[in-house]
Design an enzyme around this catalytic site. Structure first.
Site, PDB file in Angstrom:
ATOM      1  N   TYR A  71      45.409 -11.556  28.075  1.00 20.26           N
ATOM      2  CA  TYR A  71      46.214 -12.073  26.970  1.00 20.26           C
ATOM      3  C   TYR A  71      47.701 -11.854  27.202  1.00 20.26           C
ATOM      4  O   TYR A  71      48.447 -11.519  26.290  1.00 20.26           O
ATOM      5  CB  TYR A  71      45.762 -11.456  25.639  1.00 20.26           C
ATOM      6  CG  TYR A  71      44.307 -11.679  25.377  1.00 20.26           C
ATOM      7  CD1 TYR A  71      43.840 -12.929  24.996  1.00 20.26           C
ATOM      8  CD2 TYR A  71      43.377 -10.665  25.574  1.00 20.26           C
ATOM      9  CE1 TYR A  71      42.494 -13.165  24.798  1.00 20.26           C
ATOM     10  CE2 TYR A  71      42.018 -10.895  25.379  1.00 20.26           C
ATOM     11  CZ  TYR A  71      41.585 -12.140  24.990  1.00 20.26           C
ATOM     12  OH  TYR A  71      40.252 -12.371  24.800  1.00 20.26           O
ATOM     13  N   CYS A 111      66.322 -15.180  23.050  1.00 17.95           N
ATOM     14  CA  CYS A 111      67.197 -15.137  21.881  1.00 17.95           C
ATOM     15  C   CYS A 111      66.380 -14.876  20.617  1.00 17.95           C
ATOM     16  O   CYS A 111      66.319 -15.688  19.693  1.00 17.95           O
ATOM     17  CB  CYS A 111      67.976 -16.445  21.766  1.00 17.95           C
ATOM     18  SG  CYS A 111      69.323 -16.369  20.577  1.00 17.95           S
ATOM     19  N   GLU A 166      30.224 -10.727  25.953  1.00 18.09           N
ATOM     20  CA  GLU A 166      31.320 -11.596  26.372  1.00 18.09           C
ATOM     21  C   GLU A 166      32.637 -10.822  26.503  1.00 18.09           C
ATOM     22  O   GLU A 166      33.610 -11.073  25.779  1.00 18.09           O
ATOM     23  CB  GLU A 166      31.495 -12.742  25.371  1.00 18.09           C
ATOM     24  CG  GLU A 166      30.286 -13.659  25.294  1.00 18.09           C
ATOM     25  CD  GLU A 166      30.372 -14.659  24.156  1.00 18.09           C
ATOM     26  OE1 GLU A 166      29.598 -15.628  24.181  1.00 18.09           O
ATOM     27  OE2 GLU A 166      31.218 -14.472  23.241  1.00 18.09           O
ATOM     28  N   PRO A 167      32.718  -9.882  27.431  1.00 17.98           N
ATOM     29  CA  PRO A 167      33.959  -9.119  27.591  1.00 17.98           C
ATOM     30  C   PRO A 167      35.050  -9.934  28.270  1.00 17.98           C
ATOM     31  O   PRO A 167      34.792 -10.674  29.221  1.00 17.98           O
ATOM     32  CB  PRO A 167      33.528  -7.944  28.480  1.00 17.98           C
ATOM     33  CG  PRO A 167      32.389  -8.503  29.289  1.00 17.98           C
ATOM     34  CD  PRO A 167      31.670  -9.469  28.378  1.00 17.98           C
TER      35      PRO A 167
END
Length: 412
Positions: free
Chosen positions: A367, A339, A270-271
């Site tokens: 990601y 900020c 599951e790469p």
């Protein structure tokens, strides 16, 4: 957008990236479909010695529908961790039986939704296992095992250790067996995932040994799922997972297991990051150059609201000034406009940066956008995919309407 897979290659060079930044504006994510295809085929070819092999793309890395469609046409399956990812996979055209749903800490109601969609399911705790067995014992499921192996490039992405919230501990196998016996629940596979950014192949081999020892006692299995966690290089000389050595060892061990087991079952990987990370480029514009007593800051038109990995995982991403390739090297701390202390790169050696320059942050395919937010009420950026020699806008930049879409104004 996707018609066939001729996938004409176009070099993603500096001039092309500058052209895209001017065409679509910054901040901007750019994905090279040729690199995605190359990584998928590299994974598939590395383990070509295994007779029954399935590659499931871990879509939490990047869930843009066009990337899912592209991988579906390449023949990939899909690894999902939420019911929303399952629905995205179905919209992208994946057959439900090519989608595996491996959630963590979700309710039985979400599991029931997955049953309605007809996808494969991996359960990872005894409570849900017992509830599911009472509810639907005839729906064969997989079980995620915690192999108690510490692996991963960061503590936040090491998920196979003894105190991890993921998986059923192999010490709990007797309890698991009792639940299976009491409910009559059918098991079709076993799954593990020890972490991400793993360069030491021993972590995979130790994990496989744990799964083989457990699986040998369960007849009629369809698959063993080794998850993923392969490390990709973030710099030119960076370490990465040695797929050649890993495939040689895993293939031999898996074939030995199948012989002992008495049937040729399927092996699943599951790469996620391995497939899409290197395809991504994040383009930002330099707003200001700011000097303090000891530091020169290059402040850009983005922040950890768009690109969280350096702040959350202490991840290193190469930063290049693509606007000034002939400038002399100087040292900059590249920061964002949020900020908070949102630092993309601390004291980096970069070609001289000027206000208005475009910087390219590499390894931005995994990601990155998928972990973005509207913090500071900033809009999420556009995404572009390069496919068959052309660039396509695959996600529009957000507007104020997007921020207000679900707000209920009560007219105080």
């Amino acid at each position: 957008m996707i018609h066939g897979l001729e996938n004409k290659s176009v070099p993603v060079h500096r001039e092309y990236l500058i052209k895209l930044a001017k065409k679509y504006g910054t901040p901007l994510y750019v994905y090279d479909s040729c690199k995605i295809r190359k990584q998928y085929l590299k994974m598939k070819n590395a383990f070509s010695g295994i007779k029954n092999l399935i590659i499931n793309y871990a879509c939490k890395a990047n869930t843009n529908l066009n990337i899912l469609k592209f991988l579906q046409k390449l023949g990939s399956g899909l690894d999902t961790v939420s019911i929303q990812e399952v629905e995205l996979g179905l919209k992208a055209g994946f057959n439900p039986r090519k989608i595996i749903f491996t959630p963590n800490c979700v309710s039985i109601q979400e599991i029931k939704q997955a049953v309605e969609f007809g996808v494969r399911i991996n359960l990872d705790n005894l409570s849900i296992l017992e509830q599911f067995g009472e509810y639907n014992p005839d729906y064969a499921i997989g079980i995620r095992i915690n192999p108690h192996i510490m692996a991963g490039g960061n503590s936040k992405i090491s998920v196979g250790h003894i105190d991890s919230k993921f998986g059923i501990s192999y010490y709990q196998i007797p309890h698991m067996k009792r639940i299976l016996k009491n409910t009559g629940l059918k098991i079709e596979g076993f799954h593990m995932h020890t972490g991400s950014d793993i360069s030491d192949i021993q972590a995979f081999l130790l994990g496989s040994q744990v799964l083989f020892q457990i699986a040998i006692d369960f007849p009629n299995l369809d698959y063993i799922d080794f998850g993923s966690g392969f490390r990709v290089p973030y710099t030119k000389n960076d370490v990465k997972t040695d797929l050649t050595s890993l495939s040689s060892s895993i293939t031999e061990k898996f074939e030995d297991f199948c012989k002992n087991y008495g049937s040729q079952i399927t092996l699943i990987f599951e790469p996620g990051k391995f497939i899409v990370s290197e395809s991504g480029y994040f383009l930002v514009s330099v707003n200001v150059i700011k000097h303090t007593i000891s530091t020169v800051f290059a402040g850009v038109d983005s922040g950890f609201n768009h690109f969280l990995r350096p702040m959350f995982y202490d991840a290193y991403h190469c930063i290049e000034n693509i606007s000034n390739p002939n400038g002399r090297f100087r040292f900059y701390t590249v920061v964002g406009y949020i900020c908070e202390s949102d630092t993309f790169g601390l004291n980096r050696k970069v070609k001289e940066i000027r206000e208005g320059d475009i910087l390219c942050i590499k390894n931005a395919g995994a990601y990155c956008f998928s972990m973005s937010s509207n913090y500071n009420s900033r809009y999420r950026p556009s995404e572009v995919m390069i496919f068959n020699g052309k660039d396509f806008l695959i996600r529009k930049r957000e507007t104020m309407q997007d921020l207000l879409r679900n707000i209920v104004d009560i007219h105080i």
